[in-house]
Design a protein around this motif. Structure first.
Motif, PDB file in Angstrom:
ATOM      1  N   PHE A 142     -34.313   3.825  14.993  1.00  0.00           N
ATOM      2  CA  PHE A 142     -35.582   3.515  15.647  1.00  0.00           C
ATOM      3  C   PHE A 142     -36.183   4.746  16.310  1.00  0.00           C
ATOM      4  N   LEU A 143     -35.379   5.794  16.528  1.00  0.00           N
ATOM      5  CA  LEU A 143     -35.962   7.049  17.004  1.00  0.00           C
ATOM      6  C   LEU A 143     -36.878   7.668  15.954  1.00  0.00           C
ATOM      7  N   GLU A 144     -36.605   7.386  14.683  1.00  0.00           N
ATOM      8  CA  GLU A 144     -37.415   7.949  13.589  1.00  0.00           C
ATOM      9  C   GLU A 144     -38.587   7.046  13.217  1.00  0.00           C
ATOM     10  N   TYR A 145     -38.619   5.820  13.721  1.00  0.00           N
ATOM     11  CA  TYR A 145     -39.684   4.882  13.361  1.00  0.00           C
ATOM     12  C   TYR A 145     -41.019   5.399  13.899  1.00  0.00           C
ATOM     13  N   PRO A 146     -42.055   5.432  13.068  1.00  0.00           N
ATOM     14  CA  PRO A 146     -43.347   5.980  13.510  1.00  0.00           C
ATOM     15  C   PRO A 146     -43.919   5.310  14.746  1.00  0.00           C
ATOM     16  N   VAL A 147     -43.524   4.047  14.985  1.00  0.00           N
ATOM     17  CA  VAL A 147     -43.988   3.330  16.170  1.00  0.00           C
ATOM     18  C   VAL A 147     -43.656   4.109  17.445  1.00  0.00           C
ATOM     19  N   PHE A 148     -42.530   4.853  17.426  1.00  0.00           N
ATOM     20  CA  PHE A 148     -42.087   5.587  18.612  1.00  0.00           C
ATOM     21  C   PHE A 148     -42.361   7.088  18.512  1.00  0.00           C
ATOM     22  N   ALA A 149     -43.357   7.470  17.743  1.00  0.00           N
ATOM     23  CA  ALA A 149     -43.637   8.890  17.514  1.00  0.00           C
ATOM     24  C   ALA A 149     -43.875   9.647  18.811  1.00  0.00           C
ATOM     25  N   GLY A 150     -44.473   8.981  19.806  1.00  0.00           N
ATOM     26  CA  GLY A 150     -44.777   9.658  21.064  1.00  0.00           C
ATOM     27  C   GLY A 150     -43.554  10.148  21.810  1.00  0.00           C
ATOM     28  N   LEU A 151     -42.379   9.558  21.548  1.00  0.00           N
ATOM     29  CA  LEU A 151     -41.158   9.977  22.236  1.00  0.00           C
ATOM     30  C   LEU A 151     -40.752  11.402  21.878  1.00  0.00           C
ATOM     31  N   ARG A 152     -41.171  11.860  20.718  1.00  0.00           N
ATOM     32  CA  ARG A 152     -40.701  13.148  20.228  1.00  0.00           C
ATOM     33  C   ARG A 152     -41.183  14.310  21.084  1.00  0.00           C
ATOM     34  N   LYS A 153     -42.237  14.081  21.871  1.00  0.00           N
ATOM     35  CA  LYS A 153     -42.765  15.142  22.739  1.00  0.00           C
ATOM     36  C   LYS A 153     -42.009  15.221  24.064  1.00  0.00           C
ATOM     37  N   ASP A 154     -41.197  14.218  24.353  1.00  0.00           N
ATOM     38  CA  ASP A 154     -40.454  14.180  25.606  1.00  0.00           C
ATOM     39  C   ASP A 154     -39.162  14.993  25.455  1.00  0.00           C
ATOM     40  N   PRO A 155     -38.850  15.896  26.393  1.00  0.00           N
ATOM     41  CA  PRO A 155     -37.631  16.718  26.268  1.00  0.00           C
ATOM     42  C   PRO A 155     -36.358  15.882  26.189  1.00  0.00           C
ATOM     43  N   ARG A 156     -36.387  14.666  26.719  1.00  0.00           N
ATOM     44  CA  ARG A 156     -35.198  13.802  26.652  1.00  0.00           C
ATOM     45  C   ARG A 156     -34.893  13.373  25.223  1.00  0.00           C
ATOM     46  N   PHE A 157     -35.914  13.405  24.364  1.00  0.00           N
ATOM     47  CA  PHE A 157     -35.720  13.050  22.957  1.00  0.00           C
ATOM     48  C   PHE A 157     -34.778  14.055  22.291  1.00  0.00           C
ATOM     49  N   ARG A 158     -35.033  15.347  22.533  1.00  0.00           N
ATOM     50  CA  ARG A 158     -34.168  16.375  21.955  1.00  0.00           C
ATOM     51  C   ARG A 158     -32.745  16.255  22.497  1.00  0.00           C
ATOM     52  N   ASP A 159     -32.635  15.997  23.798  1.00  0.00           N
ATOM     53  CA  ASP A 159     -31.302  15.843  24.390  1.00  0.00           C
ATOM     54  C   ASP A 159     -30.551  14.681  23.742  1.00  0.00           C
ATOM     55  N   LEU A 160     -31.292  13.607  23.480  1.00  0.00           N
ATOM     56  CA  LEU A 160     -30.684  12.423  22.875  1.00  0.00           C
ATOM     57  C   LEU A 160     -30.207  12.725  21.461  1.00  0.00           C
ATOM     58  N   LYS A 161     -31.024  13.449  20.695  1.00  0.00           N
ATOM     59  CA  LYS A 161     -30.634  13.832  19.335  1.00  0.00           C
ATOM     60  C   LYS A 161     -29.354  14.673  19.359  1.00  0.00           C
ATOM     61  N   GLU A 162     -29.292  15.590  20.315  1.00  0.00           N
ATOM     62  CA  GLU A 162     -28.108  16.445  20.410  1.00  0.00           C
ATOM     63  C   GLU A 162     -26.880  15.625  20.801  1.00  0.00           C
ATOM     64  N   LYS A 163     -27.087  14.659  21.698  1.00  0.00           N
ATOM     65  CA  LYS A 163     -25.979  13.800  22.113  1.00  0.00           C
ATOM     66  C   LYS A 163     -25.410  13.029  20.931  1.00  0.00           C
ATOM     67  N   MET A 164     -26.298  12.643  20.004  1.00  0.00           N
ATOM     68  CA  MET A 164     -25.868  11.888  18.832  1.00  0.00           C
ATOM     69  C   MET A 164     -25.510  12.802  17.657  1.00  0.00           C
ATOM     70  N   ASP A 165     -25.563  14.120  17.904  1.00  0.00           N
ATOM     71  CA  ASP A 165     -25.229  15.119  16.878  1.00  0.00           C
ATOM     72  C   ASP A 165     -26.111  14.985  15.641  1.00  0.00           C
ATOM     73  N   ILE A 166     -27.425  14.779  15.906  1.00  0.00           N
ATOM     74  CA  ILE A 166     -28.401  14.723  14.813  1.00  0.00           C
ATOM     75  C   ILE A 166     -29.226  15.991  14.868  1.00  0.00           C
ATOM     76  N   LYS A 167     -29.182  16.767  13.785  1.00  0.00           N
ATOM     77  CA  LYS A 167     -29.931  18.021  13.748  1.00  0.00           C
ATOM     78  C   LYS A 167     -31.417  17.734  13.560  1.00  0.00           C
ATOM     79  N   MET A 168     -32.259  18.434  14.328  1.00  0.00           N
ATOM     80  CA  MET A 168     -33.703  18.220  14.255  1.00  0.00           C
ATOM     81  C   MET A 168     -34.337  19.257  13.338  1.00  0.00           C
TER      82      MET A 168
END
Length: 641
Positions: free
Chosen positions: A615-641
């Motif tokens: 659901f992080l990749e779902y376009p409905v939540f596209a606005g989250l990608r600008k929030d620095p916490r989004f990158r932190d969350l991706k790193e926590k889940m070991d997902i390369k951006m």
């Protein structure tokens, strides 16, 4: 200039030969054709981009206009002077530069036109989706065709309005490459006196289907699509068109005590001719030998289209020794295929009984693991409990027999949804596909892996292949629609949803697919109507509220959205084992409260209950990608951006 257009190719047939026989008549017919095209195309709001001797290329903003234009052209050309004309229409993206037109859509429209016969109008599936509900336009499916320079088979329909020539598929066989070594295994008919033996005949069908899938060079339609014809009296040729196969295996099973009679016949789809048929009267203990024998006979019957190395492959029989254990396994498959949580629990009971009778039954362990994975991913069990069992049973299955795809699928699902071990998930699912190229469940999970790691085009390619293998499966078609959303191809997603809703107007997953697609096109009022219908279909005041809350928030109705949040929290309090944070993520996001959004996302991460990576990749939540916490969350889940 790039635009989406309905592309109409029209071409005279026999023009070159007529020029050699009667040049004056040929020129008169060509002039007659141009005069008709000029008037009729303009009348239906089209634009002629190019004339080329004995044909033309035109574009329209409306698929309906293009088809109505084609019908009128053919009607006009039946009057004096008559002109024999082929017409093909497709919808596609085109580029227009200096009165020239380019694009894959142009190529495909041209291929469809070349497939047509004089007096006919052939259209692609995309055009059919636009005109299917128009009562004044009639059509009939001709099936899939493989065309030059087109990667995947194309589904073609013929317009059947009065006065339009409608070709049989057989008339078109010489014009394109036909499917070779594509087989459908239809559900074997239960001929036993006891209707309870239905699970047995279905199980025999499924075992044969799985065995045949493992034969190199043979493409076998997956179970869901084949079983869509169970109990229906439909001509084999029509079934073959819908499934895009050239051979069909059908038969019957009669069981009486420990005796079983299996009748099987292999049919050539084009003409209904029986290529081979046989009766088997055996003891139930010989059932595995019969399955193996039938599979190898079919491989040999297709020998002329398989290489020597391919036909030398022998199918491995199911590794069950105890017939009663095998019977419980077949019952388990019967319940498993019903998908509902209650049936999934019945399936587990049956698989466990099979294991009790035969402790080394690898397939029974694997299917038990898959059933628990389904319950865990669907929120029907606590994830910690469900996926511990999934890993334990899948590991046991693979230790007993590492060649079964089902064990690798269960492991891949657990890695993807629970452990978030992306590399391991990918490797397990690739192994499953290599072992069983017809395992569409593995394709579905693999597509979700590709979405997670940001390879959405690869996800689409995987699901398009899955639909080709299982064209009538609601689950696979729904999954393809979801991938369209991830790619922001909302019109394609809506078309996919509409296909499924035509089969079942109350299919909640498809209503949801359409609702989100409409919303992402900023049509939130229409989306809200669908979300409210989804809520109604749950038949529960506290269920199905996320979409309702999200749409109302987007429409500025914050009070209603907050009321939806209150009801979701009430349901959570009443059912402590449920985790509904993912629903709260959606509504708080639409309300613009990102602190609460990330709070509930972290709750999902801690409990591993929702596919956060998806659901992080779902376009409905596209606005989250600008929030620095989004990158932190991706790193926590070991997902390369």
């Amino acid at each position: 200039m790039r635009q989406l257009a309905a592309i109409l190719f029209a071409d005279m047939t026999g023009y070159t030969a007529l020029m050699q026989e009667n040049e004056q008549l040929a020129r008169a017919k060509r002039k007659r054709l141009k005069d008709v095209l000029d008037v009729v195309i303009e009348k239906h709001h089209g634009k002629t981009i190019q004339y080329y001797g004995d044909g033309s290329l035109s574009i329209f903003n409306s698929a309906i206009d293009s088809v109505m234009c084609a019908i009128e052209i053919q009607h006009e050309l039946q009057r004096e002077i008559t002109v024999d004309l082929r017409i093909g229409i497709h919808i596609g993206d085109v580029i227009i530069e200096d009165e020239a037109i380019y694009g894959d859509g142009v190529n495909l429209a041209s291929r469809i036109e070349s497939l047509a016969v004089s007096g006919s109008v052939l259209i692609s599936e995309k055009v059919f989706d636009e005109i299917r509900n128009q009562s004044h336009i009639q059509s009939r499916e001709l099936g899939y065709f493989e065309m030059k320079n087109v990667k995947t088979p194309v589904r073609v329909f013929a317009i059947t309005n009065s006065g339009i020539v409608v070709p049989d598929r057989a008339e078109l066989q010489g014009k394109t490459k036909q499917p070779v070594n594509r087989l459908a295994v239809l559900p074997f008919v239960n001929m036993s006196a006891d209707t309870e033996n239905e699970y047995f005949s279905d199980g025999i069908t499924e075992e044969l289907l799985n065995a045949l899938t493992k034969i190199d060079g043979l493409q076998v339609t997956s179970r869901t699509s084949a079983f869509a014809f169970k109990g229906k009296n439909i001509d084999i040729r029509d079934i073959a068109i819908q499934l895009n196969v050239d051979k069909v295996l059908e038969g019957s099973v009669r069981r009486a005590g420990n005796r079983v009679r299996i009748t099987a016949q292999l049919i050539n789809a084009a003409d209904g001719y029986h290529l081979w048929s046989e009766n088997y009267d055996r003891q139930l203990t010989d059932i595995f030998e019969v399955q193996d024998e039938i599979s190898n006979i079919i491989a040999n019957k297709l020998r002329e289209n398989l290489t020597a190395s391919q036909t030398s492959h022998h199918v491995k029989s199911p590794p069950a020794q105890n017939v009663d254990a095998y019977t419980f396994y077949l019952k388990g498959l019967h319940y498993w295929n019903r998908v509902t949580p209650a049936d999934m629990r019945k399936a587990i009971e049956c698989f466990e009984q099979a294991i009790a009778l035969e402790p080394d039954y690898a397939l029974a362990y694997a299917m038990t693991a898959s059933a628990y994975s389904h319950l865990g991913a669907a929120g029907q069990m606590l994830p910690d409990t469900a996926f511990e069992i999934v890993h334990r049973y899948a590991d046991k299955a693979l230790a007993l027999d590492p060649s079964i795809a089902e064990g690798h699928i269960a492991k891949g699902g657990a890695y993807l949804f629970y452990n978030w071990k992306w590399k391991e998930a990918y490797e397990a699912l690739q192994k499953a596909v290599a072992l069983n190229p017809g395992a569409t469940t593995a394709y579905n999970l693999l597509s979700l892996y590709y979405v997670t790691v940001g390879q959405k085009d690869q996800a689409l390619a995987v699901m398009e292949k899955a639909v080709k293998l299982d064209p009538l499966s609601p689950m696979i078609n729904q999954a393809l629609g979801n991938i369209y959303v991830y790619l922001e191809r909302y019109d394609d997603a809506i078309r996919q949803a509409d296909k499924l809703l035509e089969i079942d107007p109350q299919m909640r997953a498809s209503l949801e697919l359409k609702a989100w697609s409409l919303g992402m096109k900023n049509e939130w009022e229409r989306a809200l109507t669908l979300f409210e219908e989804i809520h109604r279909l749950t038949n529960h005041p506290l269920k199905g509220l996320m979409g309702v809350g999200y749409a109302n928030a987007m429409l500025g109705r914050s009070a209603i959205a907050l009321e939806c949040i209150r009801k979701i929290e009430q349901r959570q309090a009443e059912n402590p084992e449920l985790v509904l944070d993912a629903d709260l993520v959606g509504i708080w996001y639409a309300l613009g409260d990102y602190d609460k959004v990330f709070y509930h996302i972290m709750r999902c991460v801690e409990k591993r209950v929702a596919p956060v990576s998806l659901f992080l990749e779902y376009p409905v939540f596209a606005g989250l990608r600008k929030d620095p916490r989004f990158r932190d969350l991706k790193e926590k889940m070991d997902i390369k951006m």
